[in-house]
Design a protein around this motif. Structure first.
Motif, PDB file in Angstrom:
ATOM      1  N   VAL A  45     -20.854  13.061  18.798  1.00  0.00           N
ATOM      2  CA  VAL A  45     -21.895  13.463  19.737  1.00  0.00           C
ATOM      3  C   VAL A  45     -22.006  12.450  20.861  1.00  0.00           C
ATOM      4  O   VAL A  45     -22.210  11.258  20.623  1.00  0.00           O
ATOM      5  N   VAL A  46     -21.853  12.927  22.094  1.00  0.00           N
ATOM      6  CA  VAL A  46     -22.047  12.080  23.272  1.00  0.00           C
ATOM      7  C   VAL A  46     -23.385  12.450  23.897  1.00  0.00           C
ATOM      8  O   VAL A  46     -23.547  13.544  24.448  1.00  0.00           O
ATOM      9  N   LEU A  47     -24.352  11.557  23.783  1.00  0.00           N
ATOM     10  CA  LEU A  47     -25.661  11.751  24.411  1.00  0.00           C
ATOM     11  C   LEU A  47     -25.612  11.218  25.837  1.00  0.00           C
ATOM     12  O   LEU A  47     -25.068  10.140  26.085  1.00  0.00           O
ATOM     13  N   GLY A  54     -21.858   8.837  17.043  1.00  0.00           N
ATOM     14  CA  GLY A  54     -22.581   9.031  18.283  1.00  0.00           C
ATOM     15  C   GLY A  54     -22.231   8.022  19.354  1.00  0.00           C
ATOM     16  O   GLY A  54     -21.831   6.881  19.057  1.00  0.00           O
ATOM     17  N   TYR A  55     -22.371   8.446  20.604  1.00  0.00           N
ATOM     18  CA  TYR A  55     -22.143   7.599  21.771  1.00  0.00           C
ATOM     19  C   TYR A  55     -23.272   7.870  22.768  1.00  0.00           C
ATOM     20  O   TYR A  55     -23.875   8.945  22.752  1.00  0.00           O
ATOM     21  N   TYR A  56     -23.519   6.913  23.639  1.00  0.00           N
ATOM     22  CA  TYR A  56     -24.491   7.135  24.709  1.00  0.00           C
ATOM     23  C   TYR A  56     -23.925   6.651  26.029  1.00  0.00           C
ATOM     24  O   TYR A  56     -23.353   5.555  26.122  1.00  0.00           O
ATOM     25  N   VAL A  57     -24.088   7.479  27.054  1.00  0.00           N
ATOM     26  CA  VAL A  57     -23.742   7.089  28.430  1.00  0.00           C
ATOM     27  C   VAL A  57     -24.899   7.517  29.337  1.00  0.00           C
ATOM     28  O   VAL A  57     -25.527   8.543  29.101  1.00  0.00           O
ATOM     29  N   PRO A  58     -25.204   6.754  30.372  1.00  0.00           N
ATOM     30  CA  PRO A  58     -26.346   7.079  31.225  1.00  0.00           C
ATOM     31  C   PRO A  58     -26.144   8.289  32.128  1.00  0.00           C
ATOM     32  O   PRO A  58     -27.104   8.963  32.492  1.00  0.00           O
ATOM     33  N   THR A  59     -24.891   8.585  32.523  1.00  0.00           N
ATOM     34  CA  THR A  59     -24.672   9.639  33.509  1.00  0.00           C
ATOM     35  C   THR A  59     -23.575  10.603  33.078  1.00  0.00           C
ATOM     36  O   THR A  59     -22.718  10.271  32.234  1.00  0.00           O
ATOM     37  N   LEU A  99     -17.862  12.099  31.455  1.00  0.00           N
ATOM     38  CA  LEU A  99     -16.536  12.648  31.736  1.00  0.00           C
ATOM     39  C   LEU A  99     -15.465  11.581  31.588  1.00  0.00           C
ATOM     40  O   LEU A  99     -14.391  11.836  31.012  1.00  0.00           O
ATOM     41  N   ALA A 100     -15.744  10.388  32.081  1.00  0.00           N
ATOM     42  CA  ALA A 100     -14.774   9.291  31.965  1.00  0.00           C
ATOM     43  C   ALA A 100     -14.498   8.970  30.499  1.00  0.00           C
ATOM     44  O   ALA A 100     -13.340   8.739  30.109  1.00  0.00           O
ATOM     45  N   LEU A 101     -15.534   8.958  29.670  1.00  0.00           N
ATOM     46  CA  LEU A 101     -15.380   8.694  28.240  1.00  0.00           C
ATOM     47  C   LEU A 101     -14.548   9.779  27.579  1.00  0.00           C
ATOM     48  O   LEU A 101     -13.648   9.494  26.768  1.00  0.00           O
TER      49      LEU A 101
END
Length: 213
Positions: free
Chosen positions: A204-206, A27-32, A37-39
């Motif tokens: 999974v990117v949250l 899993g990963y988490y990004v705020p926006t 998209l950058a990830l």
């Protein structure tokens, strides 16, 4: 978005990612969505990888679908076949792709994925085939447990999806699940992914926003 809500999403996502790890998923988490998209560009969909996808408003909203049009990935568009034979070839390409992209209809606090499909053109490849499955999901998809996830899909996600797809279903007419058996039913398959036998196959990117249905 309120700072408190942003922090809540970050904390909650961190706990879910811990649970995903216990289930052999990453899993990963990004705020926006922009950071998502950058990830995706930097870490996953790099030059030369083969990519397919299941229908997803989240992939559209994050810009991933637009990126694929200009990327140096090998793209397998499931909508492109014009004949039965071409469709058979496409299915073979997808099942052997490096990445299958999708969202999830719901994800539990305990790290389980809940998905409902009509033709199973998403969940089949989630379960088996492509080397990796990359899931992008807004934090609005988080639910307490599997049953709440099923309820969410039936009553929150499926009605607008049925409208989007011009399906003649009770949920499209009433806004809530009618537990139908209609020809246009988009809830034929219910799949709960509680573990990945292949370590880190499912990633999974949250995203700390409300995305998709």
């Amino acid at each position: 978005m309120l700072e408190a809500k942003k922090k809540h999403y970050e904390i909650l996502a961190g706990k879910i990612i811990e649970k995903l790890s216990l289930r052999n998923m990453e899993g990963y988490y990004v705020p926006t969505k922009e950071e998502a998209l950058a990830l995706v560009k930097e870490k996953f969909l790099v030059k030369g990888v083969s990519v397919a996808w299941g229908g997803s408003m989240t992939l559209e909203e994050t810009g991933v679908m637009d990126y694929l049009k200009e990327s140096e990935c090998i793209v397998y568009d499931r909508m492109s076949p014009k004949t039965t034979e071409e469709e058979k070839v496409m299915k073979g390409n997808i099942i052997n792709a490096d990445y299958f992209l999708m969202s999830t209809n719901a994800i539990t606090l305990d790290g389980e994925l809940v998905n409902i499909d009509g033709r199973a053109n998403r969940v089949s490849f989630l379960c088996y085939g492509p080397e990796k499955v990359l899931i992008l999901a807004g934090m609005n998809k988080v639910v307490s447990n599997v049953q709440e996830g099923i309820d969410r899909v039936r009553n929150i996600a499926s009605p607008p999806n049925a409208l989007r797809l011009n399906r003649q279903t009770p949920c499209a007419a009433t806004g809530r699940c009618g537990d139908c058996l209609s020809r246009d039913c988009i809830c034929s398959q219910i799949v709960v992914t509680r573990h990945s036998t292949v370590p880190k196959r499912i990633q999974v990117v949250l995203i700390g926003e409300e995305l998709g249905f």
